[in-house]
Write a protein that holds these residues in place. Structure first.
Motif, PDB file in Angstrom:
ATOM      1  N   ARG A  36       0.827  -1.222   0.000  1.00  0.00           N
ATOM      2  CA  ARG A  36       0.000   0.000   0.000  1.00  0.00           C
ATOM      3  C   ARG A  36       0.854   1.262   0.000  1.00  0.00           C
ATOM      4  O   ARG A  36       0.403   2.319  -0.428  1.00  0.00           O
ATOM      5  N   ASP A  37       2.068   1.145   0.516  1.00  0.00           N
ATOM      6  CA  ASP A  37       2.933   2.323   0.632  1.00  0.00           C
ATOM      7  C   ASP A  37       3.738   2.598  -0.641  1.00  0.00           C
ATOM      8  O   ASP A  37       4.412   3.623  -0.735  1.00  0.00           O
ATOM      9  N   LEU A  38       3.690   1.679  -1.602  1.00  0.00           N
ATOM     10  CA  LEU A  38       4.449   1.875  -2.837  1.00  0.00           C
ATOM     11  C   LEU A  38       3.778   2.932  -3.698  1.00  0.00           C
ATOM     12  O   LEU A  38       2.552   3.030  -3.723  1.00  0.00           O
ATOM     13  N   PRO A  39       4.544   3.739  -4.426  1.00  0.00           N
ATOM     14  CA  PRO A  39       3.920   4.708  -5.335  1.00  0.00           C
ATOM     15  C   PRO A  39       3.155   3.966  -6.423  1.00  0.00           C
ATOM     16  O   PRO A  39       3.603   2.930  -6.925  1.00  0.00           O
ATOM     17  N   GLN A  40       1.987   4.501  -6.799  1.00  0.00           N
ATOM     18  CA  GLN A  40       1.167   3.835  -7.806  1.00  0.00           C
ATOM     19  C   GLN A  40       1.685   4.073  -9.217  1.00  0.00           C
ATOM     20  O   GLN A  40       1.289   3.383 -10.147  1.00  0.00           O
ATOM     21  N   TYR A  41       2.543   5.058  -9.383  1.00  0.00           N
ATOM     22  CA  TYR A  41       3.037   5.392 -10.710  1.00  0.00           C
ATOM     23  C   TYR A  41       4.512   5.029 -10.814  1.00  0.00           C
ATOM     24  O   TYR A  41       5.185   4.765  -9.806  1.00  0.00           O
ATOM     25  N   GLY A  42       5.026   5.015 -12.033  1.00  0.00           N
ATOM     26  CA  GLY A  42       6.419   4.621 -12.241  1.00  0.00           C
ATOM     27  C   GLY A  42       6.509   3.117 -12.447  1.00  0.00           C
ATOM     28  O   GLY A  42       5.787   2.346 -11.836  1.00  0.00           O
ATOM     29  N   HIS A  43       7.413   2.695 -13.323  1.00  0.00           N
ATOM     30  CA  HIS A  43       7.494   1.282 -13.696  1.00  0.00           C
ATOM     31  C   HIS A  43       8.479   0.503 -12.839  1.00  0.00           C
ATOM     32  O   HIS A  43       8.392  -0.716 -12.761  1.00  0.00           O
ATOM     33  N   LYS A  44       9.422   1.151 -12.205  1.00  0.00           N
ATOM     34  CA  LYS A  44      10.562   0.414 -11.656  1.00  0.00           C
ATOM     35  C   LYS A  44      10.597   0.321 -10.148  1.00  0.00           C
ATOM     36  O   LYS A  44      11.051  -0.679  -9.603  1.00  0.00           O
ATOM     37  N   GLN A  45      10.098   1.338  -9.446  1.00  0.00           N
ATOM     38  CA  GLN A  45      10.289   1.371  -7.995  1.00  0.00           C
ATOM     39  C   GLN A  45       9.677   0.167  -7.305  1.00  0.00           C
ATOM     40  O   GLN A  45      10.167  -0.308  -6.284  1.00  0.00           O
ATOM     41  N   TRP A  46       8.588  -0.337  -7.837  1.00  0.00           N
ATOM     42  CA  TRP A  46       7.812  -1.366  -7.146  1.00  0.00           C
ATOM     43  C   TRP A  46       8.248  -2.787  -7.467  1.00  0.00           C
ATOM     44  O   TRP A  46       7.903  -3.727  -6.747  1.00  0.00           O
ATOM     45  N   GLN A  47       9.010  -2.978  -8.553  1.00  0.00           N
ATOM     46  CA  GLN A  47       9.220  -4.338  -9.061  1.00  0.00           C
ATOM     47  C   GLN A  47       9.968  -5.239  -8.086  1.00  0.00           C
ATOM     48  O   GLN A  47       9.594  -6.394  -7.887  1.00  0.00           O
ATOM     49  N   SER A  48      11.019  -4.724  -7.474  1.00  0.00           N
ATOM     50  CA  SER A  48      11.792  -5.571  -6.557  1.00  0.00           C
ATOM     51  C   SER A  48      10.959  -5.927  -5.330  1.00  0.00           C
ATOM     52  O   SER A  48      11.017  -7.064  -4.834  1.00  0.00           O
ATOM     53  N   TYR A  49      10.151  -4.986  -4.841  1.00  0.00           N
ATOM     54  CA  TYR A  49       9.313  -5.262  -3.669  1.00  0.00           C
ATOM     55  C   TYR A  49       8.249  -6.297  -4.008  1.00  0.00           C
ATOM     56  O   TYR A  49       7.985  -7.217  -3.237  1.00  0.00           O
ATOM     57  N   PHE A  50       7.617  -6.145  -5.191  1.00  0.00           N
ATOM     58  CA  PHE A  50       6.640  -7.143  -5.626  1.00  0.00           C
ATOM     59  C   PHE A  50       7.296  -8.513  -5.742  1.00  0.00           C
ATOM     60  O   PHE A  50       6.706  -9.536  -5.372  1.00  0.00           O
TER      61      PHE A  50
END
Length: 572
Positions: A36-50
Motif C-alpha cells: 500500500r505504501d508503494l507509489p502507484q506510478y512509475g514502472h521500476k520502484q515497485w518491481q523488486s518489492y513485488f
C-alpha cells in the motif's frame, strides 16, 4: 500454538515446521501490507518489492501444501486461513496485471480465486461468530467478480453475484452491521455492469454468446506493401473516468472504481490473454518475472475521479518514463467544464476542458464557491495543461460534453499529436442509453455494437453477427487504405498508423464518424465526432466508398431506412 498435548511432547521437527510456517505467514502479511505504501506510478520502484512478496507467498503456499497434516494437528490450521493465502496470491497477480498490463496474469489470479471456491476454503466461515471473517469472504467474492468481468466470464459472474447476494443476506441477518447498504450497493453496481452492453448475441438455443473485444490475431488490417507509416509504438496509456451523475449525457455504470467506459477502453488497448503456464510449459504458480518475451500491451494507469494533482502526477510519470519512439495515450471520459465568459481570443485556457475531482461540493459540474469570472476553473484539465507533454508523441481521446475544447490544439514542438473528439450533443433518444456507457467509446470498443445501438437493435443471431463482423473487416481494410493513400491527410495520422492499437482506434473513429453523418437522427454538426488535426472529409468520413459500405451494412441488418442516401443527404 494449539497442540494436542503439552508443548514439550511435540517432536522437534514438527515444532520447527510450525515455527517456520508462523515466520512465513508473518513475513507475507508484513510485505503485503507494505504494498500500500508503494507509489502507484512509475514502472521500476515497485518491481523488486513485488518480487520479494511473490517469493514469500510462493514459499508459504508450497510450505502449507507439504506440511498440511502437521499444521492441522499442531497449529490448528483452518481452511479459511488457507483460503486467505490463496486470496492474497490472487490479489498479487491481479495487481501485477494492473502494474504491467500483462493480461496473462489475470488468468493466474483467476486460477487461485477459482480454487478457493471449488475447494470451499471459506465454507466454515459461515459457522464462525466473527463478522470480520465473513467480510473477508465477501471481499473475496467482489475481487473474484472483477477478475471474471475483465476475462469476460459473464456466465460465471452471474453465478457469483447470486452467491454473493445470498452471503450478504446471511451476513446482514446474523450480524447487526452498519455496512449493509454498502454491500447492497456493490450488488447493484455489478448487476448494472453486467447488463451494460446494449446488444446481446444469441445462438440457435437462444443462449447469450459472450464476445471478446480485445485485440485478436488478424483483428487489425495489416500494413500493405508501399504504405509509408511511422514506426512509433503505443507504450503508455492513462485511462481517466470522472463523469458526474448530474450531467445527463454521462454514464453512471461503474464497479470497483472502474466505469463502463474505462472498462471498454481498457480492453480496446489489450490483446487477448494467453495462458502463461502453457506458454512457459510450467505447472504451478508463476513467478512475476515469467512473462512472454515481448510485452504485448501498452502499460496503463486507471484513474477513477482523480484530482488535478493526481492526474498531472501520473501524466508526468508516464512522460518521464516513455521510451524512445513511443506514444503516450490519454483517454478522458469526463464531464465538460465550460468557460464562464467568452474572450475575443480563444487560447488554450479560454475554452474550458474536462472536470477533475475536487473535495468541495459540486453542483451540476460547477463548484459552489465561485471565483472572479475572469479566473479559470482550477478543477479542470484545460487543453493548455497538456501542452508540456506534446514534447513527445501524444494521442488523446476525449469523450465529453466539451470535447471540442481540445480541437484548438497548437503543435508547439513538432511532435505528432492527434486528438479524437466525441460528439458534444446526442439526439434525445440516444441520451436515454448514456448511463450504460458513451456511444462514442462504444464505437471505439466494438463498432458493430455501436452501429446496432444507434439502429435501436438490442439482440442479434450469432450467424448474422459473424457475417456482419466479416463484412466490417473488409470495411476496416478499405478505411486503412483511404487513410494511407490520402494526399492531404495530416502526417500525424500516418505516424501513429504503424501501431496496431492506434491504427484500429483511428479506423474505428472514421467508421463511427461516417455512420453518424449518414444516420437520420444525427443532423447537428455537434453530433458528429471531430478531430485535431482535421481529417480530410472527402478522403475519409464522407468518402463515397465508405458511405456505400455503411449502406450495405444497414441493408444486411435491414435498417437502411434509418440512413440517408446521397440524394436525401443533400437536402439536410
Amino acid at each position: 500454538m494449539t497442540g494436542l498435548g503439552a508443548e514439550d511432547d511435540i517432536p522437534l521437527g514438527e515444532r520447527k515446521t510450525v515455527t517456520d510456517f508462523c515466520y512465513l505467514l508473518d513475513k507475507s502479511k508484513q510485505l503485503f501490507n507494505g504494498l500500500r505504501d508503494l507509489p502507484q506510478y512509475g514502472h521500476k520502484q515497485w518491481q523488486s518489492y513485488f518480487g520479494r512478496t511473490f517469493d514469500v507467498y510462493t514459499k508459504l503456499w508450497k510450505f502449507q501444501q507439504q506440511h498440511r497434516q502437521v499444521l492441522d494437528n499442531r497449529y490448528g490450521l483452518k481452511r479459511w486461513q488457507i483460503g486467505e493465502v490463496a486470496s492474497k496470491i490472487g490479489q498479487l497477480y491481479y495487481h501485477y496485471y494492473l502494474r504491467t498490463s500483462e493480461t496473462s496474469y489475470l488468468n493466474e489470479a483467476f486460477s487461485f480465486y477459482s480454487a478457493i471456491r471449488q475447494r470451499s476454503y471459506y465454507y466454515q466461515v459461515s459457522k464462525e461468530e466473527r463478522p470480520e471473517l465473513v467480510v473477508k469472504k465477501l471481499r473475496y467474492y467482489a475481487r473474484y467478480i472483477v477478475v471474471c468481468l475483465l476475462l469476460n466470464k459473464m456466465d460465471l459472474v452471474k453465478v457469483l453475484v447470486k452467491e454473493l447476494s445470498e452471503e450478504i443476506e446471511d451476513y446482514t441477518q446474523r450480524f447487526n452491521t452498519e455496512d449493509q447498504l454498502e454491500w447492497n450497493l456493490v450488488l447493484q453496481e455489478v448487476a448494472a455492469f453486467v447488463e451494460a452492453d446494449p446488444v446481446v448475441v444469441l445462438n440457435d438455443d437462444n443462449a447469450v454468446v459472450i464476445t471478446s473485444n480485445r485485440l485478436q490475431e488478424g483483428g487489425v488490417p495489416p500494413l500493405e506493401q508501399g504504405m509509408v507509416v511511422g514506426q512509433l509504438t503505443l507504450a503508455d496509456a492513462l485511462i481517466v473516468g470522472n463523469c458526474t451523475t448530474q450531467d445527463n449525457m454521462e454514464p453512471k455504470v461503474k464497479f470497483s472504481e472502474l466505469t463502463i467506459d474505462m472498462f471498454r477502453m481498457l480492453q480496446a488497448l489489450e490483446r487477448e490473454p494467453v495462458n502463461l503456464a502453457t506458454q512457459t510449459n510450467k505447472t504451478g504458480p508463476l513467478e512475476p518475472n515469467e512473462k512472454p518475451a515481448k510485452r504485448e500491451n501498452p502499460h496503463k494507469y486507471l484513474l477513477y475521479k482523480p484530482t488535478f494533482s493526481q492526474l498531472y502526477t501520473f501524466l508526468s510519470a508516464s512522460f518521464k518514463e516513455l521510451p524512445a519512439n513511443s506514444v503516450l495515450l490519454v483517454y478522458l471520459s469526463a464531464s465538460g467544464v465550460f468557460p464562464t465568459a467568452r474572450n475575443e481570443y480563444d487560447g488554450p485556457y479560454d475554452v474550458g476542458g474536462v472536470l477533475t475531482n475536487t473535495n468541495r461540493d459540486v453542483v451540476n459540474g460547477e463548484t459552489i464557491q465561485k471565483r472572479n469570472q475572469a479566473q479559470k476553473e482550477m478543477h479542470c484539465l484545460h487543453p493548455g495543461d497538456l501542452y508540456p507533454f506534446t514534447r513527445k508523441p501524444l494521442f488523446v481521446i476525449v469523450d465529453s460534453s466539451n470535447s471540442t475544447a481540445y480541437k484548438n490544439f497548437t503543435n508547439l514542438f513538432g511532435q505528432p499529436i492527434v486528438c479524437l473528439l466525441s460528439p458534444t450533443v446526442y439526439p434525445k433518444s440516444m441520451q436515454d442509453q448514456s448511463q450504460r456507457g458513451s456511444l462514442f467509446t462504444l464505437f471505439l470498443y466494438n463498432p458493430l455494437m455501436g452501429f446496432l445501438s444507434v439502429c435501436g437493435l438490442s439482440s442479434m443471431r450469432q450467424g448474422l453477427w459473424d457475417k456482419a463482423q466479416d463484412f466490417l473487416r473488409k470495411v476496416y481494410r478499405d478505411i486503412g487504405t483511404l487513410i494511407t493513400r490520402s494526399r492531404v491527410i495530416d502526417q500525424a495520422f500516418l505516424q501513429f498508423y504503424g501501431d496496431e492499437f492506434l491504427r484500429l482506434l483511428m479506423i474505428r473513429f472514421v467508421f463511427c464518424s461516417a455512420t453518424l453523418r449518414l444516420h437520420k437522427l444525427f443532423r447537428e454538426s455537434r453530433s458528429f465526432p471531430d478531430s485535431y488535426p482535421q481529417l480530410p472529409k472527402q478522403d475519409t468520413v464522407e468518402n463515397t466508398t465508405l458511405q456505400k459500405h455503411v449502406h450495405e451494412l444497414a441493408a444486411m441488418l435491414d435498417v437502411q431506412n434509418l440512413f440517408c442516401n446521397n440524394s436525401t443527404l443533400d437536402n439536410y
